[in-house]
Design an enzyme around this catalytic site. Structure first.
Site, PDB file in Angstrom:
ATOM      1  CG  ASP A  16      83.738 -83.373 -53.932  1.00  0.00           C
ATOM      2  OD1 ASP A  16      84.489 -82.594 -54.742  1.00  0.00           O
ATOM      3  OD2 ASP A  16      84.277 -84.381 -53.739  1.00  0.00           O
ATOM      4  NE  ARG A  17      84.595 -85.189 -61.516  1.00  0.00           N
ATOM      5  CZ  ARG A  17      85.368 -85.385 -62.548  1.00  0.00           C
ATOM      6  NH1 ARG A  17      85.160 -84.439 -63.580  1.00  0.00           N
ATOM      7  NH2 ARG A  17      86.425 -86.260 -62.416  1.00  0.00           N
ATOM      8  CG  ASP A  18      86.125 -87.063 -58.916  1.00  0.00           C
ATOM      9  OD1 ASP A  18      85.396 -87.462 -59.803  1.00  0.00           O
ATOM     10  OD2 ASP A  18      87.087 -86.462 -59.125  1.00  0.00           O
ATOM     11  CG  ASP A  58      87.114 -90.799 -56.058  1.00  0.00           C
ATOM     12  OD1 ASP A  58      87.727 -91.010 -57.131  1.00  0.00           O
ATOM     13  OD2 ASP A  58      87.400 -90.218 -55.172  1.00  0.00           O
ATOM     14  N   GLY A 105      89.277 -92.489 -59.257  1.00  0.00           N
ATOM     15  CA  GLY A 105      90.647 -91.741 -59.368  1.00  0.00           C
ATOM     16  C   GLY A 105      90.920 -91.320 -60.685  1.00  0.00           C
ATOM     17  CE1 TYR A 106      94.604 -86.958 -59.832  1.00  0.00           C
ATOM     18  CE2 TYR A 106      95.262 -89.288 -58.980  1.00  0.00           C
ATOM     19  CZ  TYR A 106      95.162 -88.040 -58.826  1.00  0.00           C
ATOM     20  OH  TYR A 106      96.046 -87.345 -57.687  1.00  0.00           O
ATOM     21  CB  SER A 153      95.349 -81.775 -58.391  1.00  0.00           C
ATOM     22  OG  SER A 153      95.199 -83.386 -57.985  1.00  0.00           O
ATOM     23  CG  HIS A 173      95.810 -74.421 -59.351  1.00  0.00           C
ATOM     24  ND1 HIS A 173      94.786 -73.806 -59.068  1.00  0.00           N
ATOM     25  CD2 HIS A 173      96.678 -74.013 -60.240  1.00  0.00           C
ATOM     26  CE1 HIS A 173      94.781 -72.698 -59.953  1.00  0.00           C
ATOM     27  NE2 HIS A 173      95.952 -72.748 -60.644  1.00  0.00           N
TER      28      HIS A 173
END
Length: 175
Positions: free
Chosen positions: A9-11, A17, A19-20, A54, A93
Site C-alpha cells: 500500500d502507499r499511504d 499518511d 490524507g490525500y 479516491s 474510484h
C-alpha cells in the site's frame, strides 16, 4: 518457476499518511521502508504498489497530480536505493462506485499476478488497513503484514507489526 512479489500500500506504508497526498513537497517516506524494500529486492521480489486513490474522483487532486507525485516517489527511491517500484497500480474510484479494483477487493493484486505471472502463495502484501489484508486474502497472497498497533476486525494477517523496524527484525529471522 513463477516469480514472487511484495505488494504494498502507499499511504501509511510507503509514505507517512497525511490524507490525500498529491504534492511532492508533502511526501515523507515511512521510517524503515528502505530496509524493507531492500530486503525484498535482494531476494528477487518484484515491488508492486497497490493503492486506493479516491481523491482523484472526489476532485481533491487530478490524475496529473497523482502521476507527478508518483514520479517524484520513484526518483527518490532510485536515488536512495538504486531501484524503484516495478509497477504502480491504483484505483481512482470512490467506494460508492463499487469497482473491482478498489481494496478490499482484489482487482489490482490479481492484475499484478496475471501481468507478471506471479506465484500468489509465495508473494507478500504489506498494508496498514484491514482492507489491504482482505484484498491479499482474496487474491491468494501467501503472507500478509498489517502495519498497525491497533487490533482490527476482519481478516487476520500473517504478521502484525507496529513499525517497519519490527518488520525488518521479523524478515531477518524469516531468511
Amino acid at each position: 518457476m513463477l516469480k514472487k512479489a511484495l505488494f504494498l500500500d502507499r499511504d501509511g506504508v510507503l509514505n507517512i499518511d497525511t490524507g490525500y497526498l498529491y504534492e511532492p513537497k508533502d511526501w515523507r517516506f515511512m521510517p524503515g521502508i528502505f530496509e524493507v524494500l531492500r530486503w525484498f529486492k535482494e531476494r528477487d521480489f518484484l515491488l508492486l504498489l497497490v493503492t486506493n486513490q479516491s481523491g482523484i474522483h472526489r476532485g481533491y487532486y487530478t490524475m496529473s497530480d497523482f502521476i507527478e507525485v508518483s514520479l517524484f516517489m520513484q526518483r527518490e527511491l532510485k536515488r536512495e536505493l538504486g531501484f524503484g517500484l516495478d509497477q504502480i497500480y491504483f484505483c481512482p474510484h470512490t467506494p460508492k462506485e463499487e469497482c473491482s479494483c478498489r481494496k478490499p477487493l482484489s482487482g489490482m493484486i490479481l492484475q499484478g499476478i496475471k501481468e507478471f505471472d506471479l506465484s500468489a502463495s509465495d508473494s507478500w502484501l504489506l498494508g496498514d488497513k484491514s482492507s489491504d489484508i482482505k484484498a491479499a486474502k482474496g487474491a491468494g497472497i501467501g503472507h500478509s503484514v498489517l502495519l498497525s498497533a491497533l487490533e482490527e476486525e476482519g481478516e487476520k494477517p500473517t504478521f502484525r507489526v507496529d513499525s517497519l523496524s519490527c518488520l525488518s527484525q521479523i524478515l531477518q529471522n524469516h531468511s
